[in-house]
Design an enzyme around this catalytic site. Sequence first.
Site, mmCIF file in Angstrom:
data_model
loop_
_atom_site.group_PDB
_atom_site.id
_atom_site.type_symbol
_atom_site.label_atom_id
_atom_site.label_comp_id
_atom_site.label_asym_id
_atom_site.label_seq_id
_atom_site.Cartn_x
_atom_site.Cartn_y
_atom_site.Cartn_z
ATOM 1 N N ASN A 15 0.842 -1.210 0.000
ATOM 2 C CA ASN A 15 0.000 0.000 0.000
ATOM 3 C C ASN A 15 0.873 1.254 0.000
ATOM 4 O O ASN A 15 0.551 2.239 -0.662
ATOM 5 C CB ASN A 15 -0.945 -0.004 1.204
ATOM 6 C CG ASN A 15 -2.162 -0.860 0.935
ATOM 7 O OD1 ASN A 15 -2.997 -0.496 0.101
ATOM 8 N ND2 ASN A 15 -2.256 -1.992 1.596
ATOM 9 N N ARG A 66 4.306 1.952 25.546
ATOM 10 C CA ARG A 66 3.588 2.421 24.368
ATOM 11 C C ARG A 66 3.642 3.960 24.303
ATOM 12 O O ARG A 66 3.830 4.553 23.249
ATOM 13 C CB ARG A 66 2.138 1.936 24.491
ATOM 14 C CG ARG A 66 1.380 1.848 23.220
ATOM 15 C CD ARG A 66 0.091 1.066 23.407
ATOM 16 N NE ARG A 66 0.310 -0.372 23.427
ATOM 17 C CZ ARG A 66 0.639 -1.111 22.366
ATOM 18 N NH1 ARG A 66 0.789 -0.547 21.186
ATOM 19 N NH2 ARG A 66 0.829 -2.396 22.464
ATOM 20 N N ARG A 92 0.871 -1.695 15.015
ATOM 21 C CA ARG A 92 0.907 -1.240 16.408
ATOM 22 C C ARG A 92 -0.375 -0.489 16.731
ATOM 23 O O ARG A 92 -0.872 0.266 15.892
ATOM 24 C CB ARG A 92 2.075 -0.273 16.629
ATOM 25 C CG ARG A 92 3.400 -0.943 16.847
ATOM 26 C CD ARG A 92 4.427 0.110 17.217
ATOM 27 N NE ARG A 92 4.202 0.677 18.535
ATOM 28 C CZ ARG A 92 4.652 0.128 19.665
ATOM 29 N NH1 ARG A 92 5.326 -0.986 19.633
ATOM 30 N NH2 ARG A 92 4.418 0.716 20.823
ATOM 31 N N LEU A 94 -2.005 2.500 18.502
ATOM 32 C CA LEU A 94 -1.496 3.815 18.907
ATOM 33 C C LEU A 94 -2.259 4.317 20.139
ATOM 34 O O LEU A 94 -3.447 4.027 20.309
ATOM 35 C CB LEU A 94 -1.653 4.798 17.745
ATOM 36 C CG LEU A 94 -0.764 4.456 16.537
ATOM 37 C CD1 LEU A 94 -1.281 5.125 15.273
ATOM 38 C CD2 LEU A 94 0.688 4.842 16.808
ATOM 39 N N HIS A 110 -7.895 -0.748 6.044
ATOM 40 C CA HIS A 110 -8.240 -2.002 6.723
ATOM 41 C C HIS A 110 -8.852 -2.960 5.703
ATOM 42 O O HIS A 110 -9.704 -2.550 4.903
ATOM 43 C CB HIS A 110 -9.230 -1.725 7.856
ATOM 44 C CG HIS A 110 -9.594 -2.957 8.616
ATOM 45 N ND1 HIS A 110 -8.736 -3.566 9.510
ATOM 46 C CD2 HIS A 110 -10.701 -3.736 8.582
ATOM 47 C CE1 HIS A 110 -9.314 -4.641 10.009
ATOM 48 N NE2 HIS A 110 -10.503 -4.783 9.458
ATOM 49 N N ALA A 174 -7.727 -3.999 -4.754
ATOM 50 C CA ALA A 174 -8.675 -2.904 -4.501
ATOM 51 C C ALA A 174 -8.089 -1.893 -3.507
ATOM 52 O O ALA A 174 -8.273 -0.679 -3.657
ATOM 53 C CB ALA A 174 -9.993 -3.470 -3.981
HETATM 54 C C1 GRF Z 1 -3.046 -4.645 4.120
HETATM 55 O O1 GRF Z 1 -3.921 -5.704 3.864
HETATM 56 C C2 GRF Z 1 -3.728 -3.569 4.921
HETATM 57 O O2 GRF Z 1 -5.086 -3.451 4.624
HETATM 58 C C3 GRF Z 1 -3.556 -4.051 6.322
HETATM 59 O O3 GRF Z 1 -2.281 -4.637 6.365
HETATM 60 C C4 GRF Z 1 -1.912 -5.054 5.051
HETATM 61 C C5 GRF Z 1 -0.630 -4.381 4.727
HETATM 62 O O4 GRF Z 1 -0.105 -4.808 3.496
HETATM 63 N N1 GRF Z 1 -3.733 -2.959 7.270
HETATM 64 P P1 GRF Z 1 1.068 -3.974 2.802
HETATM 65 O O5 GRF Z 1 2.207 -3.900 3.818
HETATM 66 O O6 GRF Z 1 0.521 -2.615 2.469
HETATM 67 O O7 GRF Z 1 1.446 -4.759 1.598
#
Ligand code: GRF
Length: 218
Positions: A15, A66, A92, A94, A110, A174
């Site tokens: 991502n 934390r 983590r 937060l 998510h 997606a």
């Molecule tokens: C993704 O599926 C995201 O939705 C979730 O953790 C995963 C991270 O994947 N929070 P990447 O490190 O972005 O490949």
Amino acid sequence: MPRRTAILISGRGSNMAALIDAAQRPSYPAEIALVLSNRPDAAGLAYAESAGIETAVLASKGYLSREAFDKALHARLNEANIELVCLAGFMRVLTKTFVEAWRDRLINIHPSLLPLFPGLDTHARAISAGVRIHGCTVHFVRAEVDQGPIIAQAAVPLLSADTEETLAARVLAAEHRIYPLALNLVAAGKAHVVDERVVIDDARTERAGEAVVSPEFE
Ligand code: GRF
């Protein structure tokens, strides 16, 4: 001026890579100014470095609490004059203090259609639940994990033959489409939180981000 944005990662960083690639377009309203990992071995760091982006490691193991980690994180972000923060596989939880300090400037992706399936193992849980539609969500972060005003969502079909892996791959494709779209809206100042819901400024922009479906079904 593009908004100075940090991406926080813990691992693969796909991502993160999608956001970096999108932000390279000259008209994009955010600039990825920092990629920070809490794990020194996060694979995503190499991609960020190869794209010429400043990287930092704040090893969570080195902090006793934390609160101490989040305080150091906050200081590091301010030192880099960061305005917006994207969580991208940042493993983590937060503290409330950190989340409040970055209220409406901190977003997360998510892998489910929230409010369904907060937490871990979302794809396995979607398969067990027998849902026909699954997907992903980009939202503003609140102190409660995987909650907060929703900026963008994408739906993908869940097929009878799906395994956790095939479903995860379809959702991930997606994710890579909606995260850049959501950051675009936030950085351009087009997504506002009103009564804990996101209002998008103009209808045309809003329609551009709606109901993204898995590419193979378009
Ligand atoms: C993704 O599926 C995201 O939705 C979730 O953790 C995963 C991270 O994947 N929070 P990447 O490190 O972005 O490949």
